[in-house]
Design an enzyme around this catalytic site. Structure first.
Site, PDB file in Angstrom:
ATOM      1  N   CYS A 199       0.809  -1.229   0.000  1.00 25.82           N
ATOM      2  CA  CYS A 199       0.000   0.000   0.000  1.00 25.82           C
ATOM      3  C   CYS A 199       0.838   1.272   0.000  1.00 25.82           C
ATOM      4  O   CYS A 199       0.285   2.364   0.053  1.00 25.82           O
ATOM      5  CB  CYS A 199      -0.944   0.002   1.200  1.00 25.82           C
ATOM      6  SG  CYS A 199      -0.111   0.344   2.759  1.00 25.82           S
ATOM      7  N   CYS A 228      12.799  -6.883  12.726  1.00 29.85           N
ATOM      8  CA  CYS A 228      13.309  -7.835  11.743  1.00 29.85           C
ATOM      9  C   CYS A 228      12.272  -7.952  10.628  1.00 29.85           C
ATOM     10  O   CYS A 228      11.210  -8.543  10.825  1.00 29.85           O
ATOM     11  CB  CYS A 228      13.530  -9.182  12.437  1.00 29.85           C
ATOM     12  SG  CYS A 228      14.246 -10.417  11.348  1.00 29.85           S
TER      13      CYS A 228
HETATM   14 ZN   LIG Z   1       0.618  -1.627   3.816  1.00 25.44          ZN
END
Ligand SMILES: [Zn+2]
Length: 163
Positions: free
Chosen positions: A78, A147
């Site tokens: 996104c 991580c």
């Molecule tokens: Zn996203």
């Protein structure tokens, strides 16, 4: 009689709340919501496996692991801004690692896939799985290690400074 009225009132109240909850459940807590099929179309098979299914990429498989120039790491699904290059450090794990996220970029959940609880990191915008949070990061800064799967992100280099 009083008891009956109270009971009736309680039932009516619960009934209303029940409906309200159903409605709020239909809308996800994330701003970007797509069906599984839509995500599949939008993402590469590797991105889909990590972001939507919580897989972990092979260590040292992402070229983002070696990024040293300055810029921003954004969500591959996104484009939400997640991490800045100045907070990236070499953790020696083979996954891009950061000592902190961009504020508001990520949210946290719990994942017990491996039989013990780990803090899972999601994109705050679309909910995509990014990686996990550990407490063994650089002590001189935050002590945290984000991580992150490189495949879950894209890197946007900073525009060159105008002289
Ligand atoms: Zn996203």
């Amino acid at each position: 009689m009083k008891t009956i009225i109270l009971t009736l009132l309680t039932i009516i109240t619960i009934g209303c709340n029940g409906n309200a909850q159903k409605e709020s459940k239909a809308t996800s807590k994330f701003e970007v919501t797509k069906t599984d099929a839509e995500w599949k179309k939008l993402l590469t098979p590797q991105e889909y496996a990590v972001l939507r299914k919580g897989d972990t990429e092979k260590a040292y498989s992402s070229e983002l692991n070696d990024v040293e120039e300055s810029g921003t790491f954004v969500c591959a699904a996104c484009a939400k801004e997640l991490y800045r290059s100045e907070h990236k450090f070499d953790s020696g794990t083979g996954w891009p690692s950061f000592d902190r996220a961009i504020e508001g970029g990520v949210s946290y959940g719990t994942d017990s896939k491996l039989g013990f609880e780990r803090n899972e990191i999601h994109c705050a915008h679309c909910g995509g799985h990014l990686g996990h949070l550990f407490d063994d990061g650089p002590r001189e800064t935050t002590g945290k290690r984000h991580c992150i799967n490189g495949v879950a992100m894209n890197f946007i280099p900073d525009a060159p400074k105008k002289e």
